[in-house]
Each structure stands twice: as structure tokens, then as C-alpha cells.
Design an enzyme around this catalytic site. Structure first.
Site, PDB file in Angstrom:
ATOM      1  N   HIS A 169       2.623   5.422  -5.184  1.00 28.37           N
ATOM      2  CA  HIS A 169       1.960   6.698  -4.875  1.00 28.37           C
ATOM      3  C   HIS A 169       2.960   7.826  -4.747  1.00 28.37           C
ATOM      4  O   HIS A 169       2.643   8.873  -4.193  1.00 28.37           O
ATOM      5  CB  HIS A 169       1.126   6.569  -3.600  1.00 28.37           C
ATOM      6  CG  HIS A 169       0.317   5.316  -3.541  1.00 28.37           C
ATOM      7  ND1 HIS A 169       0.793   4.161  -2.948  1.00 28.37           N
ATOM      8  CD2 HIS A 169      -0.908   5.025  -4.038  1.00 28.37           C
ATOM      9  CE1 HIS A 169      -0.123   3.191  -3.088  1.00 28.37           C
ATOM     10  NE2 HIS A 169      -1.155   3.701  -3.744  1.00 28.37           N
TER      11      HIS A 169
HETATM   12 FE1  FES Z   1       2.295   4.063  -1.573  1.00 29.71          FE
HETATM   13 FE2  FES Z   1       4.863   3.362  -1.765  1.00 29.71          FE
HETATM   14  S1  FES Z   1       3.979   5.313  -1.993  1.00 29.71           S
HETATM   15  S2  FES Z   1       3.158   2.079  -1.411  1.00 29.71           S
END
Ligand code: FES
Length: 133
Positions: A98
Site C-alpha cells: 500500500h
Molecule cells: Fe500496507 Fe505495507 S503498506 S502492508
């Protein structure tokens, strides 16, 4: 194994490796002088999880950064501990799940992760070897 030993001798300045400890990845990184300057120049109060670099390393072995290779958002393994992998916008580690960016101290700098990469318990056995756990 509850503890592992890691030989630091082959890890060049600027290089990082990934080892396994208790089934989880741990990143071990030999930081360059420029990286040390950069992590120390950060205003700690501006950080989401405020920690100085010295709180995250053994100051007498300051070039070595040892962290869990587990993103504190939802647990993916960040990139940046292998040759050619992106290290993100802050030159540390980048979690592609993410988009969390960590700096060369493993501190969260951008993206959804709430905390810095965890520093496991470890100790130096000699200037070129550590025991994790
Ligand atoms: Fe979501 Fe690493 S940014 S698990």
C-alpha cells in the site's frame, strides 16, 4: 531456532541482506556515511513514530541497522534489502502493498504504516557478527 547468528563481514557499505528469524524476515543493513548523515538530520519531532536513529541502533556500531522486514501496516515484506530493489522515496525500505516508505533508519516517513520497522533484540558478538534473539 530462537536465536541466530549473522556474519556481517560480507555486507558492504550500502548493502542490506534479508535473513530469517523465527519464521520472519529480518533486514540487516550496513549504512553509508551519507545515510547516517541523512538519518541524523531528521527532526525527530516531525516523525509519525518519533525515534532518533540512536534509539534504533547500537551507537557504537551505528552503521548497522537491524530491523524486522515486516511492514507495520498489514505485514507485507518491504523491498530494499536486495540488490536492485527500490528503497522508496526516503532511501530505506518501501512496502509495495500500500505504499509505505521507510527511511534508512527504518522509520515510517510516508504511507499508511503507523509505526517504524520493529527492531528485534540483538547483540554484537564481535565487530563482525551479531546474534538476533
Ligand atoms: Fe500496507 Fe505495507 S503498506 S502492508
Amino acid at each position: 531456532l530462537s536465536t541466530i547468528e549473522v556474519d556481517l563481514a560480507p555486507i558492504e557499505p550500502g548493502q542490506a541482506i534479508k535473513v530469517k528469524w523465527q519464521g520472519k524476515p529480518v533486514f540487516v543493513r550496513n549504512r553509508t556515511a551519507d545515510e547516517l548523515k541523512a538519518v541524523d538530520a531528521v527532526d525527530v519531532k516531525s516523525l509519525r513514530d518519533p525515534q532518533s536513529d540512536d534509539q534504533r541502533v547500537k551507537p557504537e556500531h551505528k552503521n548497522w541497522l537491524v530491523t524486522m522486514g515486516v511492514c507495520t501496516h498489514l505485514g507485507c515484506v518491504p523491498l530494499g534489502a536486495a540488490e536492485g530493489e527500490t528503497r522508496g522515496e526516503f532511501g530505506g525500505y518501501f512496502c509495495p502493498c500500500h505504499g509505505s516508505h521507510y527511511d534508512a533508519s527504518g522509520r515510517i516517513r510516508k504511507g499508511p504504516a503507523p509505526k517504524n520497522l520493529e527492531v528485534p533484540e540483538y547483540a554484537f558478538l564481535s565487530p563482525t557478527s551479531i546474534k538476533i534473539g
